[in-house]
Motif scaffolding. Structure first.
Motif, mmCIF file in Angstrom:
data_model
loop_
_atom_site.group_PDB
_atom_site.id
_atom_site.type_symbol
_atom_site.label_atom_id
_atom_site.label_comp_id
_atom_site.label_asym_id
_atom_site.label_seq_id
_atom_site.Cartn_x
_atom_site.Cartn_y
_atom_site.Cartn_z
ATOM 1 N N THR A 132 0.836 -1.204 0.000
ATOM 2 C CA THR A 132 0.000 0.000 0.000
ATOM 3 C C THR A 132 0.870 1.252 0.000
ATOM 4 O OG1 THR A 132 -1.716 -1.236 1.173
ATOM 5 C CG2 THR A 132 -1.902 1.163 1.186
ATOM 6 N N ARG A 133 1.904 1.256 0.808
ATOM 7 C CA ARG A 133 2.829 2.395 0.850
ATOM 8 C C ARG A 133 3.497 2.583 -0.516
ATOM 9 N NH1 ARG A 133 4.389 4.378 5.268
ATOM 10 N NH2 ARG A 133 4.263 2.415 6.416
ATOM 11 N N LEU A 134 3.904 1.494 -1.122
ATOM 12 C CA LEU A 134 4.558 1.558 -2.430
ATOM 13 C C LEU A 134 3.591 2.044 -3.510
ATOM 14 C CD1 LEU A 134 7.332 1.055 -3.654
ATOM 15 C CD2 LEU A 134 6.676 -1.329 -3.992
ATOM 16 N N PHE A 148 14.118 2.171 -6.914
ATOM 17 C CA PHE A 148 12.651 2.129 -6.847
ATOM 18 C C PHE A 148 12.132 0.857 -7.495
ATOM 19 C CE2 PHE A 148 8.617 2.604 -8.987
ATOM 20 C CZ PHE A 148 7.788 2.876 -7.910
ATOM 21 N N TRP A 149 12.607 0.549 -8.712
ATOM 22 C CA TRP A 149 12.109 -0.617 -9.432
ATOM 23 C C TRP A 149 12.461 -1.916 -8.728
ATOM 24 C CZ3 TRP A 149 8.094 -0.068 -12.058
ATOM 25 C CH2 TRP A 149 7.852 1.101 -12.764
ATOM 26 N N ALA A 150 13.561 -1.954 -8.020
ATOM 27 C CA ALA A 150 13.901 -3.152 -7.238
ATOM 28 C C ALA A 150 12.858 -3.360 -6.140
ATOM 29 C CB ALA A 150 15.307 -3.018 -6.646
ATOM 30 N N THR A 153 9.397 -4.346 -7.911
ATOM 31 C CA THR A 153 9.315 -5.725 -8.392
ATOM 32 C C THR A 153 9.425 -6.752 -7.255
ATOM 33 O OG1 THR A 153 11.673 -5.732 -8.949
ATOM 34 C CG2 THR A 153 10.110 -5.180 -10.720
ATOM 35 N N ALA A 154 9.877 -6.331 -6.099
ATOM 36 C CA ALA A 154 9.890 -7.224 -4.935
ATOM 37 C C ALA A 154 8.486 -7.396 -4.348
ATOM 38 C CB ALA A 154 10.844 -6.682 -3.862
ATOM 39 N N HIS A 155 7.605 -6.451 -4.619
ATOM 40 C CA HIS A 155 6.261 -6.478 -4.026
ATOM 41 C C HIS A 155 5.131 -6.647 -5.028
ATOM 42 C CE1 HIS A 155 7.577 -5.562 0.028
ATOM 43 N NE2 HIS A 155 8.426 -4.701 -0.502
ATOM 44 N N TYR A 156 5.378 -6.371 -6.296
ATOM 45 C CA TYR A 156 4.341 -6.436 -7.321
ATOM 46 C C TYR A 156 4.805 -7.288 -8.496
ATOM 47 C CZ TYR A 156 1.594 -2.700 -5.169
ATOM 48 O OH TYR A 156 0.819 -1.962 -4.314
ATOM 49 N N SER A 157 3.888 -8.062 -9.058
ATOM 50 C CA SER A 157 4.196 -8.834 -10.267
ATOM 51 C C SER A 157 4.250 -7.880 -11.461
ATOM 52 C CB SER A 157 3.112 -9.895 -10.498
ATOM 53 O OG SER A 157 1.894 -9.279 -10.910
#
Length: 166
Positions: free
Chosen positions: A94-96, A115-117, A120-124
């Motif tokens: 949610t924060r991201l 940012f992208w790391a 992609t750690a939290h979203y597909s």
């Protein structure tokens, strides 16, 4: 309002439908599709949507709360979105979502490898594309309505948000 609306006409229907039917109808369908076909959770969806609304200043968008399966985010949620960096009301996704919305709207050139790391750690990949398309819709159409002054004459529809197909 910055557009003349004929007496007795609904401002949104007139501007989006009658004035430019070839563009407005397609834009409206795109806007509705963001709600009807989302796979994102309600809190991350609303965090991103509300952050764009806060940046755009769209009165209608700020008042709107997406409803899904009879659920809406809590009343204090919008305040937490404004404080997304420090609130303890959000999980990482949610924060991201709020961070991505802000950076998408205000500093899209600054979306760096760090940012992208995290993203992609939290979203597909699918979720990133979906969220990006949703952000584009909210940024464009909320800003359009605010700039033209339509956001102060929009009326919230009765009933739930467009049906979600998950």
């Amino acid at each position: 309002m910055n557009i003349d609306i004929p007496e007795g006409k609904d401002a949104i229907a007139y501007v989006w439908g009658e004035m430019v039917p070839g563009i407005g109808t397609a834009a409206s369908n795109y806007s509705l599709a963001v709600y009807a076909h989302t796979t994102l959770g309600l809190r991350e969806f609303e965090a991103a949507r509300l952050r764009i609304a806060q940046i755009n200043g769209c009165v209608f968008c700020l008042d709107w709360r997406t409803e899904r399966d009879g659920q809406k985010v809590e009343e204090e949620f919008a305040d937490a979105v404004a404080e997304w960096r420090t609130t303890d009301a959000f999980d990482d996704r949610t924060r991201l979502a709020a961070e991505y919305a802000e950076r998408y709207a205000l500093d899209h050139h600054g979306l760096d490898d760090e940012f992208w790391a995290r993203m992609t750690a939290h979203y597909s990949q699918l979720e990133i594309v979906e969220l990006s398309m949703s952000l584009g819709s909210w940024l464009a159409f909320g800003r359009l309505n605010h700039v033209l002054g339509l956001d102060t004459v929009c009326v919230l529809p009765s009933g739930p948000s467009p049906s979600v197909k998950r």
